[in-house]
Design a protein around this motif. Structure first.
Motif, mmCIF file in Angstrom:
data_model
loop_
_atom_site.group_PDB
_atom_site.id
_atom_site.type_symbol
_atom_site.label_atom_id
_atom_site.label_comp_id
_atom_site.label_asym_id
_atom_site.label_seq_id
_atom_site.Cartn_x
_atom_site.Cartn_y
_atom_site.Cartn_z
ATOM 1 N N GLU A 123 0.167 -7.353 -8.407
ATOM 2 C CA GLU A 123 0.785 -6.469 -7.406
ATOM 3 C C GLU A 123 0.823 -5.067 -7.999
ATOM 4 N N GLY A 124 0.646 -4.062 -7.167
ATOM 5 C CA GLY A 124 0.681 -2.709 -7.716
ATOM 6 C C GLY A 124 0.631 -1.642 -6.635
ATOM 7 N N GLY A 125 0.320 -0.440 -7.057
ATOM 8 C CA GLY A 125 0.264 0.696 -6.151
ATOM 9 C C GLY A 125 1.415 1.655 -6.362
ATOM 10 N N LEU A 126 1.388 2.743 -5.623
ATOM 11 C CA LEU A 126 2.369 3.810 -5.781
ATOM 12 C C LEU A 126 3.793 3.344 -5.495
ATOM 13 N N ARG A 127 3.963 2.421 -4.561
ATOM 14 C CA ARG A 127 5.311 1.952 -4.228
ATOM 15 C C ARG A 127 5.994 1.307 -5.435
ATOM 16 N N THR A 128 5.230 0.612 -6.256
ATOM 17 C CA THR A 128 5.838 -0.066 -7.409
ATOM 18 C C THR A 128 6.341 0.937 -8.441
ATOM 19 N N LYS A 129 6.046 2.219 -8.213
ATOM 20 C CA LYS A 129 6.579 3.290 -9.063
ATOM 21 C C LYS A 129 7.661 4.093 -8.333
ATOM 22 N N GLY A 130 8.075 3.591 -7.162
ATOM 23 C CA GLY A 130 9.122 4.257 -6.404
ATOM 24 C C GLY A 130 8.640 5.393 -5.533
ATOM 25 N N LEU A 131 7.316 5.485 -5.322
ATOM 26 C CA LEU A 131 6.733 6.571 -4.529
ATOM 27 C C LEU A 131 6.356 6.058 -3.139
ATOM 28 N N PHE A 132 6.863 6.715 -2.109
ATOM 29 C CA PHE A 132 6.674 6.255 -0.734
ATOM 30 C C PHE A 132 6.196 7.385 0.163
ATOM 31 N N LYS A 133 5.673 6.994 1.333
ATOM 32 C CA LYS A 133 5.263 7.965 2.346
ATOM 33 C C LYS A 133 6.047 7.709 3.633
ATOM 34 N N PHE A 134 6.313 8.791 4.361
ATOM 35 C CA PHE A 134 7.088 8.725 5.592
ATOM 36 C C PHE A 134 6.445 9.620 6.648
#
Length: 369
Positions: free
Chosen positions: A75-86
């Motif tokens: 599992e990975g990606g920017l979300r796993t670093k607390g980074l989100f898009k809105f």
């Protein structure tokens, strides 16, 4: 949503860091600590226990991350670093972070305000006046052992010039090098997971469960955007022009979908060229090959959706649904019977029988030689 038009390239990446560093692991590339992952609470962003609070009538909760799975491979990606898009909306000359329904919640951080304004200031004057919102578009790619073509698909998504695209990849537990390709682009993919699933529609549902966009588009491995400007004339929902190829004997024949077909006989355009509105609807996994048509009808769409012009999407026409025509037709007829009149069902039955006869004739003329 409105018909806001976006025409010019922007390098802005509108990432919002929703967690302080105290929630992140310094030793694992800054990923969220395991003990915090499913207990994230941010009331001002309507996040409770790592779920987004939606409308009471929503059929499911939108998740920050898929639930734990003992069979999960990675599992990975920017979300796993607390980074989100809105999505973002302009209120009193200030851009605001929006909830899942597009309602403004809080002013966006200064750096995001600056990036959006930089993007808007690069547009033509007539377009600047029209922009009051910047909706998030979620593109979902489902893949299983698709290393041969996946990188093309990923690049075509990451190269989009519209600055607010969220990218989610759901892998079915590949063993052929697919994960190496995903990890190569991990710092640009918003969220990805690799684990066994129960088929393509189950995998697509996983993508929907984690999608934050106002618009959804499904672009699976082997499919790709033909233009960098697919979302420049942004309308949600909409049809995108589509190019695909069919095999006749040893030849590939190019086809361009320039207008929708009769939606009462199946999807009016290929599934990959529909920009859906995210209504928190899941695929019916009891269908193995035609759940995309059922999903389309559940949205209440027809042939009158706006068309975003230009040949924008290529899709791989050699999947299982093109090989198991009898099974797909049977499922399509069941869906048609449940949604339209009995007279129309009989007409559709005759139509599908005639279509199969034509395809059989083509096989006899070209394939069996």
């Amino acid at each position: 949503m409105g018909n806001t038009i976006f025409k010019k390239y922007s390098t802005a990446t509108l990432l919002y860091k929703i967690l302080n560093d105290e929630y992140l692991m310094l030793s694992e590339d800054g990923k969220i600590k395991n003990g915090c992952k499913y207990n994230i609470n941010i009331p001002e962003l309507k996040i409770q226990n790592s779920k987004f609070i939606g409308k009471p009538e929503d059929k499911f909760e939108t998740l920050l991350f898929l639930p734990p799975n003992p069979q999960r491979i990675a599992e990975g990606g920017l979300r796993t670093k607390g980074l989100f898009k809105f999505s973002y909306k302009l209120v009193d000359n200030q851009w605001h972070v929006c909830d899942l329904e597009g309602n403004p919640l809080i002013p966006a951080p200064k750096e995001i305000q600056e990036k959006i304004n930089e993007y808007v200031n690069g547009l033509e004057d007539s377009d600047k006046r029209a922009i009051t919102q910047l909706p998030l578009i979620t593109v979902i790619t489902v893949v299983y052992n698709g290393a041969k073509h996946l990188e093309e698909t990923i690049k075509s998504v990451l190269n989009q010039t519209y600055p607010n695209v969220e990218y989610i990849i759901i892998d079915g537990g590949s063993t052929d090098g697919t994960l190496d390709i995903i990890k190569k682009y991990e710092d640009k993919i918003d969220y990805w997971v690799s684990e066994p699933d129960e088929g393509i529609y189950d995998a697509m549902n996983k993508g929907i469960l984690t999608a934050l966009g106002k618009g959804l588009l499904f672009l699976n491995s082997g499919d790709k955007f033909l233009s960098k400007n697919c979302f420049n004339d942004l309308k949600i929902p909409a049809f995108l022009y589509c190019t695909y190829y069919i095999r006749v004997g040893n030849k590939l024949l190019k086809r361009v979908i320039s207008k929708p077909r009769n939606y009462k006989l199946g999807l009016p355009v290929p599934h990959q060229s529909i920009l859906f509105e995210n209504r928190r609807i899941l695929y019916n996994t009891s269908y193995k090959l035609a759940a995309d048509y059922d999903y389309f009808l559940k949205h209440g769409y027809n042939n009158k959706l706006p068309f975003i012009k230009g040949s924008l999407v290529f899709y791989d026409n050699f999947g299982i649904s093109s090989k198991e025509i009898m099974i797909r037709d049977k499922e399509l007829l069941k869906i048609i019977k449940e949604n339209f009149s009995f007279q129309h069902f009989i007409s559709a039955y005759i139509f599908f029988a005639f279509k199969r006869a034509i395809k059989k004739m083509i096989r006899l003329l070209f394939y069996d030689k």
